[in-house]
Enzyme design. Structure first.
Site, PDB file in Angstrom:
ATOM      1  N   GLN A 104      17.185 -96.662  10.507  1.00  0.00           N
ATOM      2  CA  GLN A 104      17.728 -97.813   9.818  1.00  0.00           C
ATOM      3  C   GLN A 104      16.792 -98.305   8.720  1.00  0.00           C
ATOM      4  O   GLN A 104      15.590 -98.017   8.730  1.00  0.00           O
ATOM      5  CB  GLN A 104      17.973 -98.951  10.812  1.00  0.00           C
ATOM      6  N   GLU A 150      21.860-109.503  10.935  1.00  0.00           N
ATOM      7  CA  GLU A 150      21.317-109.733  12.276  1.00  0.00           C
ATOM      8  C   GLU A 150      20.467-110.987  12.380  1.00  0.00           C
ATOM      9  O   GLU A 150      19.731-111.333  11.467  1.00  0.00           O
ATOM     10  CB  GLU A 150      20.459-108.531  12.695  1.00  0.00           C
TER      11      GLU A 150
END
Length: 269
Positions: A119, A205
């Site tokens: 990621q 997030e």
């Protein structure tokens, strides 16, 4: 993630983020410099039918908001995920002067496949009225690392991760506003942490510090455009993928709206 000591403020401003798989992984401790970060699974709190989204199922998550392709096409694996988005402007939600933050990233695996995740993304922080930003990459379970890339609110970012094999990959972030870009070639940290290409993700997030979540900053909205996942030579967008709204203490904190197969918006509530 951040130690509750006198180095807290300095450490937080040095910055980093980590992305949490939604299921299947135990807590992990991660360090970036002097920071101690802990990964927890995102908590799903039920499924609803989102009005006006062509019958898309929307799941509630405690710390994720965005879109996840949970399964690749038959006999295929995801080998690249990319998107363009703008670095958000963090605004404090109260007068506490405590650290508040948000992350935005793209990734391969780490959702239904929990052994690894490749990621890359950006963070936005605010504390005592000061805004700070960073860009980072990670191949779980190896610790995340910061890119040397200057960021400011409003910068247009292209983020991409790509795997050439289950154990080889690359993370790329281009700051189109400044003309700078950074690239990091990565190896799987162990033979048990190779990619399966089962998940493709575009996520905003609210991450964790130790056992507690860092308070989510007011980020306005983050528009993802050019959202694309590649699998066996074909390209896929966000249609027919799982949508995640972030819900905390019974309140929706971040809401997802899909406008096309390659575009969606995550809005702070």
């Amino acid at each position: 993630m951040k130690f509750t000591t006198t180095i807290l403020t300095t450490a937080m401003l040095a910055g980093s983020s980590l992305a949490a798989p939604r299921s299947g992984l135990a807590e992990r401790l991660q360090a970036r410099g002097v920071l101690s970060r802990q990964l927890i699974p995102a908590e799903k709190n039920g499924v609803l039918l989102k009005d006006g989204s062509d019958g898309a199922n929307v799941e509630y998550s405690k710390n994720w908001a965005g879109v996840v392709r949970e399964k690749p096409p038959p006999s295929a694996t995801y080998t690249a995920v990319s998107a363009t988005f703008t670095v958000p402007t963090p605004k404090a939600t109260d007068n506490s002067n405590d650290m508040q933050a948000v992350s935005a990233w793209v990734g391969i695996d780490g959702d239904t496949y929990t052994q690894a995740i490749l990621q890359t993304g950006v963070d936005a922080y605010i504390q005592n009225g000061e805004q700070t930003f960073d860009a980072w990459y990670e191949w779980y379970p190896k610790n995340a690392e910061n890119f040397d890339l200057a960021l400011t609110a409003g910068d247009v970012i292209v983020a991409k991760v790509e795997s050439s094999s289950p154990s080889k990959g690359v993370a790329i972030i281009e700051n189109k506003s400044s003309g700078q870009s950074v690239t990091k070639t990565l190896d799987a940290p162990s033979t048990s942490a190779t990619l399966a290409g089962q998940n493709a993700e575009w996520i905003v997030e609210d991450f964790n510090s130790g056992r507690n979540m860092v308070p989510l900053v007011s980020f306005g909205k983050i528009d993802f455009t050019g959202a694309q996942a590649n699998a066996n030579g074909a390209s896929y967008g966000v249609n027919d993928a799982a949508l995640l709204d972030m819900q905390q203490n019974g309140q929706v904190k971040a809401h997802v709206e899909v406008s096309s197969d390659t575009e969606f918006t995550v809005t702070y509530q």
